[in-house]
Design a protein around this motif. Structure first.
Motif, PDB file in Angstrom:
ATOM      1  N   HIS A   1      -5.441 -57.168 -63.140  1.00 43.62           N
ATOM      2  CA  HIS A   1      -6.169 -56.355 -64.113  1.00 43.62           C
ATOM      3  C   HIS A   1      -7.567 -56.929 -64.329  1.00 43.62           C
ATOM      4  CE1 HIS A   1      -2.441 -54.367 -65.083  1.00 43.62           C
ATOM      5  NE2 HIS A   1      -1.871 -55.514 -65.409  1.00 43.62           N
ATOM      6  N   GLY A   2      -8.469 -56.080 -64.767  1.00 42.20           N
ATOM      7  CA  GLY A   2      -9.796 -56.540 -65.158  1.00 42.20           C
ATOM      8  C   GLY A   2     -10.873 -56.180 -64.153  1.00 42.20           C
TER       9      GLY A   2
ATOM     10  N   ALA B   1      -8.516 -47.493 -62.330  1.00 41.38           N
ATOM     11  CA  ALA B   1      -9.667 -48.342 -62.602  1.00 41.38           C
ATOM     12  C   ALA B   1      -9.242 -49.495 -63.514  1.00 41.38           C
ATOM     13  CB  ALA B   1     -10.778 -47.534 -63.262  1.00 41.38           C
ATOM     14  N   GLY B   2      -9.485 -50.718 -63.055  1.00 38.44           N
ATOM     15  CA  GLY B   2      -9.094 -51.895 -63.826  1.00 38.44           C
ATOM     16  C   GLY B   2      -7.734 -52.456 -63.453  1.00 38.44           C
ATOM     17  N   THR B   3      -7.003 -51.795 -62.550  1.00 43.67           N
ATOM     18  CA  THR B   3      -5.680 -52.280 -62.121  1.00 43.67           C
ATOM     19  C   THR B   3      -5.533 -52.095 -60.613  1.00 43.67           C
ATOM     20  OG1 THR B   3      -4.683 -51.705 -64.246  1.00 43.67           O
ATOM     21  CG2 THR B   3      -3.189 -52.059 -62.408  1.00 43.67           C
TER      22      THR B   3
ATOM     23  N   VAL C   1     -11.879 -57.613 -61.490  1.00 44.24           N
ATOM     24  CA  VAL C   1     -11.569 -57.756 -60.055  1.00 44.24           C
ATOM     25  C   VAL C   1     -11.111 -56.436 -59.468  1.00 44.24           C
ATOM     26  CG1 VAL C   1     -10.997 -60.200 -60.225  1.00 44.24           C
ATOM     27  CG2 VAL C   1      -9.191 -58.499 -60.430  1.00 44.24           C
ATOM     28  N   ALA C   2     -10.627 -55.540 -60.318  1.00 43.06           N
ATOM     29  CA  ALA C   2     -10.153 -54.229 -59.863  1.00 43.06           C
ATOM     30  C   ALA C   2     -10.899 -53.115 -60.594  1.00 43.06           C
ATOM     31  CB  ALA C   2      -8.655 -54.111 -60.106  1.00 43.06           C
ATOM     32  N   ALA C   3     -12.178 -53.335 -60.838  1.00 44.29           N
ATOM     33  CA  ALA C   3     -12.969 -52.344 -61.577  1.00 44.29           C
ATOM     34  C   ALA C   3     -13.028 -51.010 -60.838  1.00 44.29           C
ATOM     35  CB  ALA C   3     -14.378 -52.872 -61.813  1.00 44.29           C
ATOM     36  N   ASP C   4     -13.147 -51.061 -59.514  1.00 48.54           N
ATOM     37  CA  ASP C   4     -13.178 -49.840 -58.707  1.00 48.54           C
ATOM     38  C   ASP C   4     -12.626 -50.176 -57.325  1.00 48.54           C
ATOM     39  OD1 ASP C   4     -15.344 -50.831 -56.987  1.00 48.54           O
ATOM     40  OD2 ASP C   4     -16.634 -50.444 -58.710  1.00 48.54           O
ATOM     41  N   TRP C   5     -12.416 -49.156 -56.512  1.00 48.56           N
ATOM     42  CA  TRP C   5     -11.775 -49.359 -55.212  1.00 48.56           C
ATOM     43  C   TRP C   5     -12.620 -50.235 -54.293  1.00 48.56           C
ATOM     44  CZ3 TRP C   5      -7.917 -50.383 -52.610  1.00 48.56           C
ATOM     45  CH2 TRP C   5      -7.810 -50.180 -51.236  1.00 48.56           C
ATOM     46  N   GLU C   6     -13.918 -50.022 -54.218  1.00 47.22           N
ATOM     47  CA  GLU C   6     -14.760 -50.820 -53.321  1.00 47.22           C
ATOM     48  C   GLU C   6     -14.705 -52.308 -53.688  1.00 47.22           C
ATOM     49  OE1 GLU C   6     -16.072 -49.825 -50.492  1.00 47.22           O
ATOM     50  OE2 GLU C   6     -15.146 -47.912 -50.951  1.00 47.22           O
ATOM     51  N   THR C   7     -14.747 -52.622 -54.979  1.00 42.61           N
ATOM     52  CA  THR C   7     -14.670 -54.014 -55.426  1.00 42.61           C
ATOM     53  C   THR C   7     -13.328 -54.629 -55.063  1.00 42.61           C
ATOM     54  OG1 THR C   7     -16.145 -53.505 -57.269  1.00 42.61           O
ATOM     55  CG2 THR C   7     -14.829 -55.529 -57.445  1.00 42.61           C
ATOM     56  N   TYR C   8     -12.257 -53.917 -55.336  1.00 41.68           N
ATOM     57  CA  TYR C   8     -10.922 -54.458 -55.075  1.00 41.68           C
ATOM     58  C   TYR C   8     -10.639 -54.534 -53.579  1.00 41.68           C
ATOM     59  CZ  TYR C   8      -6.105 -55.689 -56.003  1.00 41.68           C
ATOM     60  OH  TYR C   8      -4.919 -56.360 -56.064  1.00 41.68           O
ATOM     61  N   ARG C   9     -11.109 -53.580 -52.817  1.00 41.89           N
ATOM     62  CA  ARG C   9     -10.894 -53.563 -51.373  1.00 41.89           C
ATOM     63  C   ARG C   9     -11.517 -54.785 -50.713  1.00 41.89           C
ATOM     64  NH1 ARG C   9     -10.159 -54.505 -47.001  1.00 41.89           N
ATOM     65  NH2 ARG C   9     -10.265 -53.218 -45.155  1.00 41.89           N
ATOM     66  N   LYS C  10     -12.691 -55.199 -51.170  1.00 41.61           N
ATOM     67  CA  LYS C  10     -13.366 -56.368 -50.600  1.00 41.61           C
ATOM     68  C   LYS C  10     -12.602 -57.661 -50.899  1.00 41.61           C
ATOM     69  CE  LYS C  10     -17.888 -54.246 -50.872  1.00 41.61           C
ATOM     70  NZ  LYS C  10     -19.110 -54.161 -51.652  1.00 41.61           N
ATOM     71  N   ARG C  11     -11.850 -57.673 -51.975  1.00 37.35           N
ATOM     72  CA  ARG C  11     -11.097 -58.858 -52.383  1.00 37.35           C
ATOM     73  C   ARG C  11      -9.923 -59.124 -51.446  1.00 37.35           C
ATOM     74  NH1 ARG C  11     -10.250 -61.832 -57.018  1.00 37.35           N
ATOM     75  NH2 ARG C  11      -8.091 -62.356 -57.524  1.00 37.35           N
ATOM     76  N   ALA C  12      -9.355 -58.080 -50.901  1.00 33.21           N
ATOM     77  CA  ALA C  12      -8.158 -58.213 -50.069  1.00 33.21           C
ATOM     78  C   ALA C  12      -8.525 -58.463 -48.602  1.00 33.21           C
ATOM     79  CB  ALA C  12      -7.325 -56.947 -50.168  1.00 33.21           C
TER      80      ALA C  12
ATOM     81  N   ALA D   1       1.485 -62.210 -67.069  1.00 30.72           N
ATOM     82  CA  ALA D   1       0.288 -62.484 -67.866  1.00 30.72           C
ATOM     83  C   ALA D   1       0.482 -63.680 -68.790  1.00 30.72           C
ATOM     84  CB  ALA D   1      -0.099 -61.249 -68.660  1.00 30.72           C
ATOM     85  N   ALA D   2       1.697 -63.942 -69.210  1.00 24.85           N
ATOM     86  CA  ALA D   2       1.964 -65.080 -70.089  1.00 24.85           C
ATOM     87  C   ALA D   2       1.694 -66.399 -69.383  1.00 24.85           C
ATOM     88  CB  ALA D   2       3.418 -65.037 -70.570  1.00 24.85           C
TER      89      ALA D   2
END
Length: 177
Positions: free
Chosen positions: A101-102, A148-150, A104-115, A77-78
């Motif tokens: 964090h944040g 949620a969030g990570t 981009v990983a608010a929930d599984w569906e959101t994060y799953r689409k990112r990968a 993070a630094a």
């Protein structure tokens, strides 16, 4: 006549109480068991893995890496990212890990689409939703929502494909208040 029944009833109650006390003493004092627990046999030298904890970020680390891997890159993070990443490897044996964090990983569906995971198969990592499959640039990858969030992902080279799930299962990510 009634006197005989009273003595028999008193004797029966006394016998019952003494039996309960005797059995309680046997079970609560481990009667008949060795007082010292048996020590396990020493591990085979082939099973000892001297790998230390592999830190990905200040709140995300791996407790297992295949032997012989060295850290070859990473940031946290630094460095301006919302999370952290690390790369470990030697030769054709590599492991990459990232935590985000944040929103981009608010929930599984959101994060799953990112990968981007080819031939994705649903699975879990320590009880959390995940997908595992091929990375577009080669190797194997697993992506999951830590909470949620990570979100997190781990990518390994083909030479370490059989180690992917063991590495993901070794993740430690304490919850912060």
């Amino acid at each position: 006549m009634h006197t005989g029944r009273w003595w028999r009833a008193a004797f029966s109650v006394l016998a019952l109480v003494s039996s309960v006390v005797a059995l309680s003493l046997v079970f609560f004092t481990d009667f008949g068991r060795d007082a010292r627990p048996a020590s396990p046999p020493p591990p085979s030298p082939a099973l000892i893995d001297p790998t230390a904890i592999a830190v990905v970020s200040d709140d995300f680390w791996l407790t297992y890496l295949p032997a012989g891997l060295e850290r070859t890159g990473g940031g946290d993070a630094a460095s301006g990212t919302a999370g952290g990443w690390a790369r470990f490897g030697t030769g054709d044996r590599t492991v990459e890990a990232q935590v985000e964090h944040g929103t981009v990983a608010a929930d599984w569906e959101t994060y799953r689409k990112r990968a981007v995971v080819r031939s994705a198969r649903e699975t879990t990592v320590r009880g959390r939703p995940a997908v595992v499959g091929a990375h577009p640039d080669g190797g194997r990858m697993i992506v999951w929502l830590e909470r949620a969030g990570t979100g997190a992902w781990i990518r390994v080279s083909e030479a370490l494909a059989n180690e992917l799930l063991a590495i993901a299962a070794s993740v430690k990510a304490p919850v912060r208040d």
